[in-house]
Design an enzyme around this catalytic site. Sequence first.
Site, PDB file in Angstrom:
ATOM      1  N   ASP A  69     -25.186 -44.236   0.470  1.00 21.70           N
ATOM      2  CA  ASP A  69     -26.185 -45.301   0.439  1.00 21.70           C
ATOM      3  C   ASP A  69     -27.170 -45.216   1.608  1.00 21.70           C
ATOM      4  OD1 ASP A  69     -25.117 -46.554  -1.902  1.00 21.70           O
ATOM      5  OD2 ASP A  69     -23.504 -47.380  -0.666  1.00 21.70           O
ATOM      6  N   ASP A  70     -27.104 -44.150   2.384  1.00 23.68           N
ATOM      7  CA  ASP A  70     -27.944 -44.028   3.571  1.00 23.68           C
ATOM      8  C   ASP A  70     -29.419 -43.850   3.200  1.00 23.68           C
ATOM      9  OD1 ASP A  70     -27.965 -43.501   6.618  1.00 23.68           O
ATOM     10  OD2 ASP A  70     -29.148 -41.861   5.778  1.00 23.68           O
ATOM     11  N   VAL A  71     -30.265 -44.679   3.792  1.00 25.51           N
ATOM     12  CA  VAL A  71     -31.704 -44.642   3.503  1.00 25.51           C
ATOM     13  C   VAL A  71     -32.310 -43.306   3.933  1.00 25.51           C
ATOM     14  CG1 VAL A  71     -33.925 -45.704   4.047  1.00 25.51           C
ATOM     15  CG2 VAL A  71     -31.932 -47.143   3.644  1.00 25.51           C
ATOM     16  N   TRP A 127     -30.782 -34.842   6.850  1.00 32.06           N
ATOM     17  CA  TRP A 127     -31.388 -35.751   7.826  1.00 32.06           C
ATOM     18  C   TRP A 127     -32.352 -35.012   8.742  1.00 32.06           C
ATOM     19  CZ3 TRP A 127     -26.333 -38.586   9.731  1.00 32.06           C
ATOM     20  CH2 TRP A 127     -26.031 -39.637   8.854  1.00 32.06           C
TER      21      TRP A 127
END
Length: 304
Positions: free
Chosen positions: A258-260, A300
């Site tokens: 769920d990491d933006v 990331w």
Amino acid sequence: MYWNEQDEQIIIHTPPNFSFKQNLHYLSRSTNECLFHISEDMVRKAITVGECITLIEIKERDEHSLVVDFLGDTRPISSKDREKVAAYIFEWFDLKTDMSRFIELSSNDPILQQAITEFNGLRIMGIPDLFEAMVWGILGQQINLTYAYTLKRRLVEQYGRALEFEGKQYWVFPSPGEIANLSIEDLASLKMTVKKCEYLLDVANLINLGLLTKEMLLETNDIKKAEKKLTSIRGIGPWTANYVLMRCLRFPSAFPIDDVGLHNALKYITGSQQKPSKDEILLLSKAWKGWEAYATFYLWRFLY
């Protein structure tokens, strides 16, 4: 661990597929970091060894090793304490992981190909201390990264300890005991929400009383069991749990789905106009099974 002492220094022998430059770049991603200082090609950090604080400087010696200097008069006298310093560095820089399988699968994956080519040698930079990892996860909930760093700095500079060297302050993260003795009002003065204050105090008390330890979570030897143990704690949802499992406990299959930031990175890589759905991420990540944490960390990297 493969390391040795030479004169007053520690020499850390690094594994294949490790780039000090890539990892230093990751550590440099915020100008508001308060727990270490980076200057050109080295990083300086204060760490707690027993009751003492030691200040280390880490540089690349050559492509296969790092050199660690103790600054000021902070070199531990005990060889066991110096061994703890070496162990901390291995954990921080993720030097125990054999990356060959991840590199192989990434090289053949349309989502990860570019990342593994451009950022080869990047590791999951760790947060070896469980309390620090959990606090950082809680602070980062539902706010942007910039403000999370601001909250961390306020917490560390208010309740942590520091030593001074060459005119700079080198802080260590406050211990669970130091935070457990505080009130909600104490923490709220740092401008964090009451809920976050409550969550931090709950975690500080659990760890301070020995009801939650890194060893307990590792001994499960099962990511689902470890995740369940973490999410049973008030304020620790799946995202925070997987963040801790990834950066502190080093479960390679930890997946903060769920990491933006992960969503934004996938949007960038795929050239899509919108962020992927959870079902789409699950489909894309099938090829990364067992290495989801590393895939996330590499994706990331496109964001900083």
